[in-house]
Scaffold this motif. Structure first.
Motif, PDB file in Angstrom:
ATOM      1  N   CYS A 183       0.684  -1.121   0.179  1.00  0.00           N
ATOM      2  CA  CYS A 183      -0.465  -0.167   0.331  1.00  0.00           C
ATOM      3  C   CYS A 183       1.539   0.696  -0.290  1.00  0.00           C
ATOM      4  N   LEU A 184       1.848   1.652   1.528  1.00  0.00           N
ATOM      5  CA  LEU A 184       3.058   2.391   1.075  1.00  0.00           C
ATOM      6  C   LEU A 184       3.261   2.715  -0.252  1.00  0.00           C
ATOM      7  N   SER A 185       3.574   1.047  -0.953  1.00  0.00           N
ATOM      8  CA  SER A 185       4.761   1.834  -2.758  1.00  0.00           C
ATOM      9  C   SER A 185       3.482   2.197  -3.561  1.00  0.00           C
ATOM     10  N   MET A 186       1.917   2.014  -3.402  1.00  0.00           N
ATOM     11  CA  MET A 186       0.920   2.655  -4.429  1.00  0.00           C
ATOM     12  C   MET A 186       1.181   4.265  -3.911  1.00  0.00           C
ATOM     13  N   PHE A 187       0.990   4.360  -3.018  1.00  0.00           N
ATOM     14  CA  PHE A 187       1.041   5.889  -2.088  1.00  0.00           C
ATOM     15  C   PHE A 187       2.029   6.884  -2.813  1.00  0.00           C
ATOM     16  N   TRP A 188       3.201   5.541  -2.473  1.00  0.00           N
ATOM     17  CA  TRP A 188       4.877   6.740  -2.585  1.00  0.00           C
ATOM     18  C   TRP A 188       5.215   6.717  -4.110  1.00  0.00           C
ATOM     19  N   HIS A 189       4.099   5.947  -5.329  1.00  0.00           N
ATOM     20  CA  HIS A 189       4.476   6.229  -6.501  1.00  0.00           C
ATOM     21  C   HIS A 189       3.307   6.866  -6.889  1.00  0.00           C
ATOM     22  N   PHE A 190       2.539   6.985  -6.515  1.00  0.00           N
ATOM     23  CA  PHE A 190       1.275   8.162  -6.887  1.00  0.00           C
ATOM     24  C   PHE A 190       1.665   9.176  -6.281  1.00  0.00           C
ATOM     25  N   LEU A 191       2.234   9.530  -5.290  1.00  0.00           N
ATOM     26  CA  LEU A 191       3.142  10.918  -4.923  1.00  0.00           C
ATOM     27  C   LEU A 191       4.074  11.547  -5.683  1.00  0.00           C
ATOM     28  N   ASP A 192       4.691  10.652  -6.592  1.00  0.00           N
ATOM     29  CA  ASP A 192       6.065  11.404  -8.073  1.00  0.00           C
ATOM     30  C   ASP A 192       5.162  11.286  -8.950  1.00  0.00           C
ATOM     31  N   LEU A 193       3.725  10.824  -8.861  1.00  0.00           N
ATOM     32  CA  LEU A 193       2.644  11.221 -10.552  1.00  0.00           C
ATOM     33  C   LEU A 193       3.254  12.696  -9.842  1.00  0.00           C
ATOM     34  N   ILE A 194       2.064  12.929  -8.791  1.00  0.00           N
ATOM     35  CA  ILE A 194       1.323  13.952  -8.868  1.00  0.00           C
ATOM     36  C   ILE A 194       2.655  15.211  -8.603  1.00  0.00           C
ATOM     37  N   TRP A 195       3.962  14.758  -8.359  1.00  0.00           N
ATOM     38  CA  TRP A 195       5.040  15.554  -8.507  1.00  0.00           C
ATOM     39  C   TRP A 195       5.762  16.387 -10.571  1.00  0.00           C
ATOM     40  N   ILE A 196       4.831  14.988 -10.761  1.00  0.00           N
ATOM     41  CA  ILE A 196       4.992  15.484 -12.681  1.00  0.00           C
ATOM     42  C   ILE A 196       4.173  16.326 -12.973  1.00  0.00           C
ATOM     43  N   GLY A 197       3.847  16.485 -12.112  1.00  0.00           N
ATOM     44  CA  GLY A 197       2.174  17.766 -12.934  1.00  0.00           C
ATOM     45  C   GLY A 197       2.334  19.334 -11.900  1.00  0.00           C
ATOM     46  N   VAL A 198       2.849  19.050 -10.498  1.00  0.00           N
ATOM     47  CA  VAL A 198       3.604  20.148 -10.001  1.00  0.00           C
ATOM     48  C   VAL A 198       5.081  21.161 -11.275  1.00  0.00           C
ATOM     49  N   PHE A 199       5.642  19.465 -11.051  1.00  0.00           N
ATOM     50  CA  PHE A 199       6.931  20.320 -11.894  1.00  0.00           C
ATOM     51  C   PHE A 199       6.059  20.593 -13.362  1.00  0.00           C
ATOM     52  N   SER A 200       5.632  20.304 -14.232  1.00  0.00           N
ATOM     53  CA  SER A 200       5.434  20.895 -15.302  1.00  0.00           C
ATOM     54  C   SER A 200       4.460  21.704 -15.294  1.00  0.00           C
TER      55      SER A 200
END
Lengths: 208, 123
Positions: A183-200
């Motif tokens: 579950c934490l792996s899903m959370f962690w990858h999801f936060l990286d995915l959100i970060w893609i939106g943030v830096f873009s």
């Protein structure tokens, strides 16, 4: 009509409308956790929409292109991306039931996540120092709300990570612990995915 | 039964990850991160709209890479419910973000042309 009582064969072939047993469902909470992530996604969608709508309203405070340090953001982006892949290695070690390997890679992930948070805190203090503080304008309020919410998520992910390392050391790779690590792996990858939106959207488009 | 007897079992419903998948995802992510950063640091295209479009396109591509190679999403996981909930969320996200931008960027437009005519100084 030949007969009123159906033969055994007819009973066998008759369509069934009542399920004999409860349909089997995995006791894991992966789907439930996924639904939570989707609701979190909506929180971020609202913050992204707010940022997009308010970004031009700087009201005399510094412009994003004057104060954003893009190479620093590239560094923190790579911290988070590397932490995603090291978490992947932890999951691979977990699948092989290797406790020490799992804990080692979880630790590396935690260090990279801490680097990301450290860079973010440094960046925030720098921005506030040069006058781009949350109370200076609607544009910077929306910036700190969006990026800060992401940073808080990563921070709580770190707390969860530390707790899981302690749990895994104490109880080993039991099924509940494996489920939590997954579950934490899903959370962690999801936060990286959100970060893609943030830096873009926030950083790269902010300085174009 | 001690808890340690369970350790050979896997989490039910959890997809099986592979080293190859993670490395493909990581390689693609590095490329899809470097290109937009390089583009913006190099000054971007002459047209600002074109630069924004390229940056967003690379961002969306990298999100898809993350979903496929890191989150191991496929149409069969959890009986299809993962993909259905994802599709619904993407729909809501599109409505919220596109709708907000659309509304907010039209706030400066005149609300009623008739009133604007009436507001003109009379000759």
């Amino acid at each position: 009509m030949s007969t009123n009582t159906p033969s055994a064969e007819q009973i066998e072939n008759a369509p069934k409308f009542l399920v004999d047993e409860e349909p089997h469902h995995a006791p894991g909470s992966l789907l439930g956790f996924w639904i939570y992530l989707m609701s979190d996604c909506l929180i971020f969608a609202i913050l992204f929409a707010t940022r997009a709508a308010l970004a031009p309203n700087v009201a005399g405070s510094p412009l994003p292109q004057e104060v954003f340090d893009i190479p620093l953001i590239l560094l923190s982006t790579f911290c988070l991306l590397l932490s995603s892949i090291t978490y992947g290695f932890a999951v691979l070690q977990m699948q092989l039931n290797k406790l020490n390997g799992t804990i080692l890679w979880l630790g590396v992930t935690g260090l990279l996540g801490a680097c990301f948070i450290g860079i973010e805190i440094y960046e925030f203090s720098h921005l506030i120092h040069v006058g781009a503080s949350p109370q200076s304008s609607a544009s910077w309020s929306s910036f700190f709300a969006l990026v800060g919410t992401h940073g808080i998520h990563v921070t709580f992910g770190l707390v969860w990570l530390i707790v899981l390392i302690i749990q895994a050391k104490k109880h080993g790779l039991t099924v509940p612990n494996k489920r939590r690590i997954f579950c934490l792996s899903m959370f962690w990858h999801f936060l990286d995915l959100i970060w893609i939106g943030v830096f873009s959207v926030v950083y790269l488009i902010g300085v174009v | 039964m001690s808890a340690h007897e369970n350790t050979d079992q896997h989490v039910e419903g959890a997809p099986h990850a592979s080293f190859k998948e993670y490395m493909i995802g990581f390689g693609l992510s590095v490329i899809l991160t470097i290109i937009p950063f390089w583009l913006v640091l190099a000054g971007g295209f002459d047209s600002r709209g074109m630069t924004i479009f390229i940056v967003i396109a690379f961002g969306v591509m990298q999100m898809l890479v993350h979903m496929i190679y890191f989150l191991h999403l496929n149409t069969k996981s959890e009986g299809g419910w993962i993909v259905i909930s994802l599709a619904f969320t993407v729909l809501l996200v599109m409505i919220v973000i596109a709708g907000s931008i659309w509304v907010m960027f039209h706030l400066d437009s005149n609300m009623m042309p008739m009133l604007m005519d009436a507001a003109k100084p009379s000759p």
